[in-house]
Design a protein around this motif. Structure first.
Motif, mmCIF file in Angstrom:
data_model
loop_
_atom_site.group_PDB
_atom_site.id
_atom_site.type_symbol
_atom_site.label_atom_id
_atom_site.label_comp_id
_atom_site.label_asym_id
_atom_site.label_seq_id
_atom_site.Cartn_x
_atom_site.Cartn_y
_atom_site.Cartn_z
ATOM 1 N N UNK A 1 0.064 10.644 -14.111
ATOM 2 C CA UNK A 1 0.838 11.425 -15.080
ATOM 3 C C UNK A 1 2.190 10.815 -15.388
ATOM 4 N N UNK A 2 2.780 10.139 -14.413
ATOM 5 C CA UNK A 2 4.190 9.751 -14.567
ATOM 6 C C UNK A 2 4.433 8.249 -14.690
ATOM 7 N N UNK A 3 3.440 7.419 -14.396
ATOM 8 C CA UNK A 3 3.673 5.965 -14.341
ATOM 9 C C UNK A 3 3.512 5.350 -15.730
ATOM 10 N N UNK A 4 4.614 5.044 -16.368
ATOM 11 C CA UNK A 4 4.570 4.526 -17.743
ATOM 12 C C UNK A 4 4.022 3.107 -17.821
ATOM 13 N N UNK A 5 3.988 2.385 -16.687
ATOM 14 C CA UNK A 5 3.507 1.004 -16.687
ATOM 15 C C UNK A 5 1.986 0.882 -16.757
ATOM 16 N N UNK A 6 1.264 1.986 -16.633
ATOM 17 C CA UNK A 6 -0.199 1.916 -16.635
ATOM 18 C C UNK A 6 -0.689 1.449 -18.005
ATOM 19 N N UNK A 7 -1.382 0.305 -18.017
ATOM 20 C CA UNK A 7 -1.913 -0.249 -19.263
ATOM 21 C C UNK A 7 -3.354 0.180 -19.497
ATOM 22 N N UNK B 1 0.870 -1.165 0.000
ATOM 23 C CA UNK B 1 0.000 0.000 0.000
ATOM 24 C C UNK B 1 0.915 1.225 0.000
ATOM 25 N N UNK B 2 1.008 1.875 -1.145
ATOM 26 C CA UNK B 2 1.969 2.960 -1.326
ATOM 27 C C UNK B 2 1.311 4.308 -1.063
ATOM 28 N N UNK B 3 1.992 5.125 -0.275
ATOM 29 C CA UNK B 3 1.510 6.478 0.014
ATOM 30 C C UNK B 3 2.425 7.535 -0.593
ATOM 31 N N UNK B 4 3.522 7.074 -1.207
ATOM 32 C CA UNK B 4 4.435 7.955 -1.945
ATOM 33 C C UNK B 4 4.871 7.223 -3.208
ATOM 34 N N UNK B 5 5.238 7.976 -4.227
ATOM 35 C CA UNK B 5 5.630 7.354 -5.492
ATOM 36 C C UNK B 5 6.891 6.508 -5.346
ATOM 37 N N UNK B 6 7.766 6.862 -4.400
ATOM 38 C CA UNK B 6 8.994 6.063 -4.258
ATOM 39 C C UNK B 6 8.747 4.717 -3.576
ATOM 40 N N UNK B 7 7.507 4.479 -3.162
ATOM 41 C CA UNK B 7 7.160 3.177 -2.583
ATOM 42 C C UNK B 7 6.582 2.210 -3.622
ATOM 43 N N UNK B 8 6.417 2.650 -4.855
ATOM 44 C CA UNK B 8 5.817 1.805 -5.891
ATOM 45 C C UNK B 8 6.791 0.706 -6.317
ATOM 46 N N UNK B 9 6.280 -0.433 -6.771
ATOM 47 C CA UNK B 9 7.158 -1.503 -7.265
ATOM 48 C C UNK B 9 8.091 -0.988 -8.358
ATOM 49 N N UNK C 1 9.667 -2.913 -10.699
ATOM 50 C CA UNK C 1 9.724 -3.683 -11.946
ATOM 51 C C UNK C 1 8.879 -2.986 -13.013
ATOM 52 N N UNK C 2 8.790 -3.581 -14.189
ATOM 53 C CA UNK C 2 8.072 -2.943 -15.291
ATOM 54 C C UNK C 2 6.823 -3.705 -15.699
ATOM 55 N N UNK C 3 6.198 -4.432 -14.765
ATOM 56 C CA UNK C 3 4.977 -5.162 -15.093
ATOM 57 C C UNK C 3 3.851 -4.181 -15.402
ATOM 58 N N UNK C 4 2.964 -4.526 -16.334
ATOM 59 C CA UNK C 4 1.829 -3.640 -16.637
ATOM 60 C C UNK C 4 0.917 -3.476 -15.425
ATOM 61 N N UNK C 5 0.302 -2.304 -15.324
ATOM 62 C CA UNK C 5 -0.567 -2.000 -14.197
ATOM 63 C C UNK C 5 -1.963 -1.645 -14.696
ATOM 64 N N UNK C 6 -2.958 -2.325 -14.144
ATOM 65 C CA UNK C 6 -4.358 -1.999 -14.420
ATOM 66 C C UNK C 6 -4.903 -1.307 -13.184
ATOM 67 N N UNK C 7 -5.349 -0.085 -13.363
ATOM 68 C CA UNK C 7 -5.720 0.793 -12.258
ATOM 69 C C UNK C 7 -7.243 0.821 -12.121
ATOM 70 N N UNK C 8 -7.734 0.699 -10.884
ATOM 71 C CA UNK C 8 -9.173 0.718 -10.617
ATOM 72 C C UNK C 8 -9.510 2.000 -9.869
#
Length: 197
Positions: A101-107, A11-19, A21-28
């Motif tokens: 805006x910045x997460x390139x992994x968002x599919x 559970x990330x509360x800052x961007x530097x806590x995000x995984x 790796x470069x796996x695709x991300x599906x956002x809900x």
């Protein structure tokens, strides 16, 4: 179709806590209380992997779930809940905007709306922002079991028209009856490149 391997990651509360790796991300994403947690639990065939709360505003971070070791499902905090303090709402808004805006992994961003309700300004704003920034999205109309077939057709047509959506850009869904589960899984597998089993 099923997602057999699913695990909560962070559970990330800052961007530097995000995984990292470069796996695709599906956002809900969706307004508070539209059934986002129930949708995720139904999709993943788990009862309480994603905590369902009667208190809107419970999710406060970007909750990452690893699915089939191939993609992340990312549960965003619900938006539009007035009883959450202004400072927290501002903090969420900055985090989510920076993330989108910045997460390139968002599919894809899955935008969730309650089929019983009319067009909401915040949903329109989100869809407009995603279109403007070229972020792929899919819309899901939830709580379909609470309406008759005629009401579903009428309400979905009104939401389509209000948000400028085509029928192929949305799925009608119910966590209770599991209506729409298979088509949604199939779409998400294709979007994220998750192998079908």
């Amino acid at each position: 179709m099923e997602f057999f391997e699913t695990a909560f990651v962070v559970s990330a509360h800052r961007l530097d806590q995000l995984p990292q790796d470069n796996l695709p991300e599906i956002v809900f994403a969706g307004r508070s209380n539209v059934g986002k947690s129930s949708l995720l639990n139904t999709l993943l065939n788990r009862k309480q992997l994603v905590k369902v709360s009667s208190r809107p505003g419970k999710t406060t971070g970007l909750n990452y779930f690893l699915v089939e070791n191939a993609a992340y499902f990312v549960d965003l905090p619900g938006y539009g809940y007035a009883k959450v303090g202004k400072d927290l709402r501002t903090q969420w808004g900055k985090l989510i905007t920076s993330y989108l805006q910045t997460r390139s992994q968002i599919a894809c961003v899955v935008v969730i709306m309650d089929l019983r309700h009319g067009v909401k300004h915040l949903d329109s704003e989100l869809l407009g922002w995603l279109r403007q920034h070229g972020v792929p999205f899919l819309t899901v109309y939830t709580k379909a079991d609470k309406l008759s077939g005629n009401e579903r057709s009428r309400n979905s047509s009104l939401l389509d028209a209000g948000h400028g959506l085509r029928p192929d850009e949305r799925i009608i869904f119910s966590a209770t009856s599991r209506l729409g589960r298979e088509p949604l899984i199939e779409r998400l597998q294709t979007i994220a490149g998750i192998a079908k089993r």
